[in-house]
Write a protein that holds these residues in place. Structure first.
Motif, PDB file in Angstrom:
ATOM      1  N   LYS A 117     -21.485  53.744  23.511  1.00 52.06           N
ATOM      2  CA  LYS A 117     -22.477  53.692  24.594  1.00 52.06           C
ATOM      3  C   LYS A 117     -22.038  52.783  25.742  1.00 52.06           C
ATOM      4  O   LYS A 117     -22.446  52.966  26.865  1.00 52.06           O
ATOM      5  CB  LYS A 117     -23.809  53.177  24.047  1.00 52.06           C
ATOM      6  N   ASN A 118     -21.215  51.764  25.445  1.00 54.05           N
ATOM      7  CA  ASN A 118     -20.871  50.773  26.474  1.00 54.05           C
ATOM      8  C   ASN A 118     -19.525  51.073  27.145  1.00 54.05           C
ATOM      9  O   ASN A 118     -18.769  50.176  27.484  1.00 54.05           O
ATOM     10  CB  ASN A 118     -20.856  49.366  25.865  1.00 54.05           C
ATOM     11  N   TYR A 119     -19.229  52.328  27.374  1.00 50.88           N
ATOM     12  CA  TYR A 119     -17.998  52.751  28.031  1.00 50.88           C
ATOM     13  C   TYR A 119     -18.161  52.543  29.529  1.00 50.88           C
ATOM     14  O   TYR A 119     -18.995  53.198  30.162  1.00 50.88           O
ATOM     15  CB  TYR A 119     -17.753  54.221  27.697  1.00 50.88           C
ATOM     16  N   ARG A 120     -17.386  51.593  30.104  1.00 48.81           N
ATOM     17  CA  ARG A 120     -17.550  51.264  31.522  1.00 48.81           C
ATOM     18  C   ARG A 120     -16.216  50.791  32.093  1.00 48.81           C
ATOM     19  O   ARG A 120     -15.258  50.573  31.373  1.00 48.81           O
ATOM     20  CB  ARG A 120     -18.611  50.170  31.708  1.00 48.81           C
ATOM     21  N   VAL A 121     -16.160  50.626  33.417  1.00 47.63           N
ATOM     22  CA  VAL A 121     -14.947  50.139  34.087  1.00 47.63           C
ATOM     23  C   VAL A 121     -14.805  48.644  33.815  1.00 47.63           C
ATOM     24  O   VAL A 121     -15.740  47.880  34.013  1.00 47.63           O
ATOM     25  CB  VAL A 121     -14.997  50.410  35.608  1.00 47.63           C
ATOM     26  N   VAL A 122     -13.624  48.254  33.340  1.00 52.24           N
ATOM     27  CA  VAL A 122     -13.318  46.860  33.027  1.00 52.24           C
ATOM     28  C   VAL A 122     -12.061  46.479  33.786  1.00 52.24           C
ATOM     29  O   VAL A 122     -11.148  47.288  33.951  1.00 52.24           O
ATOM     30  CB  VAL A 122     -13.091  46.675  31.504  1.00 52.24           C
ATOM     31  N   VAL A 123     -11.991  45.233  34.258  1.00 52.73           N
ATOM     32  CA  VAL A 123     -10.793  44.711  34.906  1.00 52.73           C
ATOM     33  C   VAL A 123      -9.988  43.961  33.856  1.00 52.73           C
ATOM     34  O   VAL A 123     -10.469  43.012  33.255  1.00 52.73           O
ATOM     35  CB  VAL A 123     -11.140  43.772  36.086  1.00 52.73           C
TER      36      VAL A 123
ATOM     37  N   LYS B  63     -11.306  52.190  32.236  1.00 49.73           N
ATOM     38  CA  LYS B  63     -12.538  52.335  31.458  1.00 49.73           C
ATOM     39  C   LYS B  63     -12.263  51.881  30.033  1.00 49.73           C
ATOM     40  O   LYS B  63     -11.234  52.222  29.454  1.00 49.73           O
ATOM     41  CB  LYS B  63     -13.026  53.769  31.477  1.00 49.73           C
ATOM     42  N   SER B  64     -13.201  51.108  29.481  1.00 45.74           N
ATOM     43  CA  SER B  64     -13.004  50.549  28.149  1.00 45.74           C
ATOM     44  C   SER B  64     -14.341  50.168  27.532  1.00 45.74           C
ATOM     45  O   SER B  64     -15.355  50.049  28.218  1.00 45.74           O
ATOM     46  CB  SER B  64     -12.105  49.318  28.236  1.00 45.74           C
ATOM     47  N   THR B  65     -14.304  49.930  26.216  1.00 43.71           N
ATOM     48  CA  THR B  65     -15.464  49.429  25.500  1.00 43.71           C
ATOM     49  C   THR B  65     -15.233  48.001  25.016  1.00 43.71           C
ATOM     50  O   THR B  65     -16.009  47.487  24.223  1.00 43.71           O
ATOM     51  CB  THR B  65     -15.778  50.312  24.279  1.00 43.71           C
ATOM     52  N   VAL B  66     -14.188  47.354  25.485  1.00 45.52           N
ATOM     53  CA  VAL B  66     -13.843  46.002  25.042  1.00 45.52           C
ATOM     54  C   VAL B  66     -14.977  45.031  25.375  1.00 45.52           C
ATOM     55  O   VAL B  66     -15.605  45.120  26.422  1.00 45.52           O
ATOM     56  CB  VAL B  66     -12.505  45.542  25.661  1.00 45.52           C
ATOM     57  N   GLU B  67     -15.249  44.113  24.431  1.00 50.78           N
ATOM     58  CA  GLU B  67     -16.283  43.104  24.646  1.00 50.78           C
ATOM     59  C   GLU B  67     -15.719  41.978  25.494  1.00 50.78           C
ATOM     60  O   GLU B  67     -14.628  41.471  25.218  1.00 50.78           O
ATOM     61  CB  GLU B  67     -16.756  42.552  23.300  1.00 50.78           C
ATOM     62  N   THR B  68     -16.440  41.571  26.542  1.00 51.45           N
ATOM     63  CA  THR B  68     -15.987  40.496  27.425  1.00 51.45           C
ATOM     64  C   THR B  68     -17.134  39.532  27.685  1.00 51.45           C
ATOM     65  O   THR B  68     -18.299  39.903  27.657  1.00 51.45           O
ATOM     66  CB  THR B  68     -15.503  41.048  28.778  1.00 51.45           C
TER      67      THR B  68
END
Length: 81
Positions: free
Chosen positions: A8-14, A27-32
């Motif tokens: 569900k948390n698939y979004r653009v990440v830097v 795009k990633s699901t990595v927790e930051t």
């Protein structure tokens, strides 16, 4: 595609390479926990120690050791044989 199996948390990440200070948008699901503001938009930030932007293999600075040469140096330095 199957329903309900995708995150569900698939979004653009830097992704920021700490060694080279370069940034990659992906795009990633990595927790930051960190965020970064770029052009008045806030993105999640993930800091990497090494990436293809700074690793010697990818940027052409990998040095190969000549094993015979290093053995000869060792032997001459310590007068072996």
């Amino acid at each position: 595609m199957k329903k309900g199996i995708h995150p569900k948390n698939y979004r653009v990440v830097v992704f920021q390479d700490i060694a080279s200070q370069k940034k990659i948008f992906c795009k990633s699901t990595v927790e930051t926990k960190n965020v970064i503001k770029i052009q008045n938009k806030v993105y999640p930030l993930f800091k990497m120690d090494v990436s293809s932007l700074s690793h010697p293999t990818y940027i052409g600075q990998l040095k190969y050791l000549n094993k015979a040469g290093s053995i000869e140096k060792f032997n001459s330095r310590y007068n072996v044989l």
